[in-house]
Design a protein around this motif. Structure first.
Motif, PDB file in Angstrom:
ATOM      1  N   CYS A 231       0.851  -1.190   0.000  1.00 59.20           N
ATOM      2  CA  CYS A 231       0.000   0.000   0.000  1.00 59.20           C
ATOM      3  C   CYS A 231       0.889   1.243   0.000  1.00 59.20           C
ATOM      4  O   CYS A 231       1.811   1.372   0.825  1.00 59.20           O
ATOM      5  CB  CYS A 231      -0.902  -0.017   1.225  1.00 59.20           C
ATOM      6  N   PRO A 235      -4.251   4.441   4.126  1.00 64.67           N
ATOM      7  CA  PRO A 235      -5.269   3.380   4.071  1.00 64.67           C
ATOM      8  C   PRO A 235      -6.662   3.897   4.453  1.00 64.67           C
ATOM      9  O   PRO A 235      -6.796   4.842   5.240  1.00 64.67           O
ATOM     10  CB  PRO A 235      -4.773   2.359   5.096  1.00 64.67           C
ATOM     11  N   ASP A 567      -6.141  -0.919   1.690  1.00 65.14           N
ATOM     12  CA  ASP A 567      -5.505  -0.261   0.552  1.00 65.14           C
ATOM     13  C   ASP A 567      -6.595   0.362  -0.328  1.00 65.14           C
ATOM     14  O   ASP A 567      -7.494  -0.351  -0.806  1.00 65.14           O
ATOM     15  CB  ASP A 567      -4.702  -1.284  -0.256  1.00 65.14           C
ATOM     16  N   ILE A 574      -4.678  -4.306   5.002  1.00 65.94           N
ATOM     17  CA  ILE A 574      -3.291  -4.095   5.410  1.00 65.94           C
ATOM     18  C   ILE A 574      -3.103  -4.460   6.880  1.00 65.94           C
ATOM     19  O   ILE A 574      -2.044  -4.929   7.288  1.00 65.94           O
ATOM     20  CB  ILE A 574      -2.870  -2.624   5.170  1.00 65.94           C
ATOM     21  N   ASN A 617       3.895  -2.545   4.808  1.00 65.33           N
ATOM     22  CA  ASN A 617       2.679  -2.099   4.110  1.00 65.33           C
ATOM     23  C   ASN A 617       2.132  -3.118   3.111  1.00 65.33           C
ATOM     24  O   ASN A 617       1.234  -2.795   2.335  1.00 65.33           O
ATOM     25  CB  ASN A 617       2.888  -0.758   3.413  1.00 65.33           C
ATOM     26  N   PRO A 619      -0.118  -6.367   1.993  1.00 58.63           N
ATOM     27  CA  PRO A 619      -1.420  -6.803   2.499  1.00 58.63           C
ATOM     28  C   PRO A 619      -1.339  -8.103   3.284  1.00 58.63           C
ATOM     29  O   PRO A 619      -0.400  -8.895   3.123  1.00 58.63           O
ATOM     30  CB  PRO A 619      -2.242  -6.996   1.219  1.00 58.63           C
TER      31      PRO A 619
END
Length: 690
Positions: A231, A235, A567, A574, A617, A619
């Motif tokens: 990401c 978020p 994200d 995330i 970052n 997922p």
């Protein structure tokens, strides 16, 4: 992703430093001097607490740009009344309605004999059960209200383990529906085998039918796996709550440590002269459903403990169950009132944030009994979809539209589908598909009509159409539903439907980012794999199920809610951040004036503390969750962490051993009933109604 945790900590210090006061008032039923009366308590609290309460007027203003001013729901006290079940014996209670059919006493002893089989599934017991169920169905075909008419003489022989008021109430509440359902079932075929497996444990569950996946998926092929990426933007924040179980019959000061199924109540048959050993708290107890003061504290506390204003949240999801657990005391007005009052509380509390709800097994009357439109031809009118369920879909979808959560078109899908489902698109572009898990829930007896056939309700066909459309448009999808399709410490779903669901997840795992459930009240997870989980590795992990912890503490659990960091481009999750309220602190809450919610854990920090499984970052992928399950399987400390978080840190912690441990481990990787039973080594049901 440490920032949210640091922000939450800073926010907590800030709000505790404030000393401006604002009142918080609770009105509730209380038990004093052997009678139930209405009481009101007003607390003076820090404005940091009170400021998180969003009144109807404020919330309406927040959402007015997208929706006209909603109507507010007001509870009619008459709707909360207990039913008055008569003990009068029906006209055919002691005799048979036709030659060769059982009378009430015979029915009771036949049922008792099945219970005394002690869930021993074998061919003899299975055939005996199917024969008994066939005879019961034959009687109901002649006399639909068999259960209501025979309730008293039927329940007398069973009262040593099932109290009379509960037994009579269950039979009378369910009589019309079951009297219509049983004659429509093939009791000597798979329908009978399935219900005998789940109701008495007398049969093994039948294997699900073979699927023609090419036809089901309309000749389309699964695309190559998509590339996952970290990401790179701020978020989204998405709230998730589940299993609210508001109890508008909750009585403060009543017995909280009772011997019945639901405590904190004064039932019509409660002996009010019995001394109270543990008075029910204003803020809840471990053997009770959710009082309003605990329920609404979620919304007062979200801004306080997360560090985010309501305007920071993009939307929320609710994965079902609003109504209390007193199944034998339900009425249609009570169930609808609990549903609509709960939605009003959500709207009032969430500061204009959109909520995408799904229906749970308790969100219908009678409990879990959901008729489907395609069954109208085999059911009597008074137990068919137009009478039994359509009113519920009309009312809840109207509420969802009223509060601006769904558009008029989306709300109309709930009714027009005949299934209580919908497809919505968030303002960010995420597709949310809400499914009705009563299609596969083992307590929904309507689901046993053709239980082992392919997509008898047509819901999965609609789901496939929605997913094919999303795939063609490169849209991301979240699936929300209530009852788990796999296992946890048990399983409560029909094999054929869960097998089909699993194949759909495998085929569309590029499009479906995650699936979300509730129901167990526990904080759990499950991993889906390709090729029916024949190989379970990080490479074959296809998707993940987030099984949401409950707001209710019923039973012996703490209360919980969570939010996800998402994200905004891919809609991958995330992180998952969960909060809990420790109900052992209710005396402190009563003294202080409100519930204290606490940060419980970050999925990322708890299950990957050293950052070896995930890049910064990145997922929480299915592969990541597979590796987590591997740690839970092989690392005793991680297993204890998982099972402790499962109860939201209820104390004392009870080690999970023996069969319960095996069920827990199998459940992590068995998101269909056939796969779960394959892991356990048997097609025998691990559960039964009785």
């Amino acid at each position: 992703m440490k920032f949210p945790l640091l922000a939450a900590a800073a926010w907590a210090l800030l709000v505790h430093a404030e000393d401006v006061t604002s009142p918080l008032t609770f009105t509730y039923s209380t038990f004093t001097n052997r009678t139930v009366a209405t009481a009101t308590t007003t607390y003076t609290l820090s404005s940091s607490v009170a400021s998180s309460v969003v009144t109807s007027d404020t919330a309406k203003k927040s959402s007015s740009s997208a929706h006209s001013t909603p109507k507010s729901y007001t509870v009619n006290p008459a709707d909360l009344a207990y039913p008055s079940f008569s003990n009068v014996v029906g006209p055919l209670a002691s005799s048979a309605p036709a030659p060769g059919l059982l009378n009430a006493t015979q029915l009771a002893y036949e049922a008792l004999a099945l219970i005394l089989q002690l869930k021993a599934a074998n061919s003899t017991n299975c055939q005996t059960c199917k024969n008994v169920m066939s005879t019961v169905a034959a009687r109901m075909k002649v006399q639909q209200e068999t259960l209501s008419d025979i309730a008293t003489p039927f329940c007398l022989p069973l009262q040593s383990f099932l109290p009379m008021p509960i037994c009579i109430g269950l039979l009378k509440v369910a009589s019309t529906d079951i009297g219509g359902i049983f004659p429509a079932m093939d009791m000597q075929g798979d329908d009978g085998q399935t219900i005998c497996a789940f109701m008495f444990g007398s049969c093994d569950l039948p294997a699900p039918p073979l699927l023609d996946l090419d036809t089901l998926f309309k000749g389309t092929k699964k695309p190559a796996p998509r590339e996952l990426s970290a990401c790179t933007k701020e978020p989204l924040k998405v709230l998730h709550i589940s299993d609210y179980h508001l109890d508008m019959r909750y009585v403060v000061g009543s017995e909280a440590n009772c011997t019945g199924p639901v405590c904190c109540r004064v039932f019509p048959y409660t002996n009010v002269s019995t001394p109270i050993n543990e008075p029910a708290s204003l803020f809840g107890n471990y053997l009770c459903d959710t009082p309003e003061a605990l329920a609404t504290s979620v919304f007062r506390s979200v801004p306080k403990v997360t560090g985010y204003e309501w305007s920071d949240f993009s939307f929320g999801i609710f994965t079902g169950d609003l109504v209390s657990h007193d199944l034998w005391e339900l009425t249609e007005p009570y169930v609808l009132s609990e549903e609509l009052e709960s939605y009003q509380q959500f709207f009032d509390g969430m500061g204009g944030v959109k909520l995408y709800p799904t229906l749970g097994n308790h969100d219908t009357y009678p409990h879990a009994f959901t008729a489907f439109r395609d069954q109208n031809s085999v059911l009597p009118h008074n137990a068919s979809y137009p009478v039994q369920e359509k009113y519920n879909y009309q009312n809840v979808s109207a509420a969802w539209e009223n509060y601006g959560w769904l558009t008029a078109k989306e709300a109309q899908m709930v009714v027009n589908s005949g299934l209580g489902i919908y497809r919505a698109v968030t303002s960010e572009g995420l597709v949310i598909i809400s499914l009705n898990s009563d299609v596969w829930y083992y307590f929904n007896l309507y689901a046993y009509i053709g239980a082992n056939k392919i997509d008898m309700t047509g819901m999965f066909g609609k789901l496939i159409d929605y997913l094919l459309e999303a795939e063609s448009k490169n849209q991301a999808v979240w699936l929300i539903q209530h009852v788990n399709v796999g296992g946890s410490t048990d399983y409560e779903a029909l094999p054929a439907a869960t097998d089909l669901y699993y194949q759909i997840i495998d085929r569309f795992n590029n499009t479906i980012r995650s699936t979300f459930f509730g129901h167990t009240h526990d904080d759990e997870l499950g991993v889906f794999y390709t090729n029916n989980a024949t190989e379970q590795t990080a490479q074959t992990a296809a998707n993940v199920a987030y099984i949401m912890p409950s707001v209710t503490a019923y039973t012996n659990l703490n209360a919980g809610f969570r939010y996800y960091l998402v994200d905004p481009d891919s809609f991958d999750i995330i992180d998952s951040l969960t909060y809990y309220a420790n109900l052992s602190n209710t005396k402190e809450w009563t003294a202080n004036g409100d519930v204290t919610w606490e940060f419980e854990y970050s999925a990322r920090d708890t299950y990957d503390p050293t950052g070896t499984l995930l890049a910064p970052n990145a997922p929480l992928s299915a592969a990541f969750w597979h590796e987590v399950t591997q740690e839970i399987y092989t690392n005793e400390t991680m297993f204890e962490t998982y099972t402790d978080l499962r109860t939201k840190k209820f104390r004392p912690y009870t080690p999970v051993t023996g069969l319960a441990r095996n069920l827990t481990l199998c459940g992590l990787r068995s998101m269909s009933v056939p796969i779960y039973e394959r892991c356990l080594g048997s097609m025998q049901s691990t559960t039964s109604f009785l």
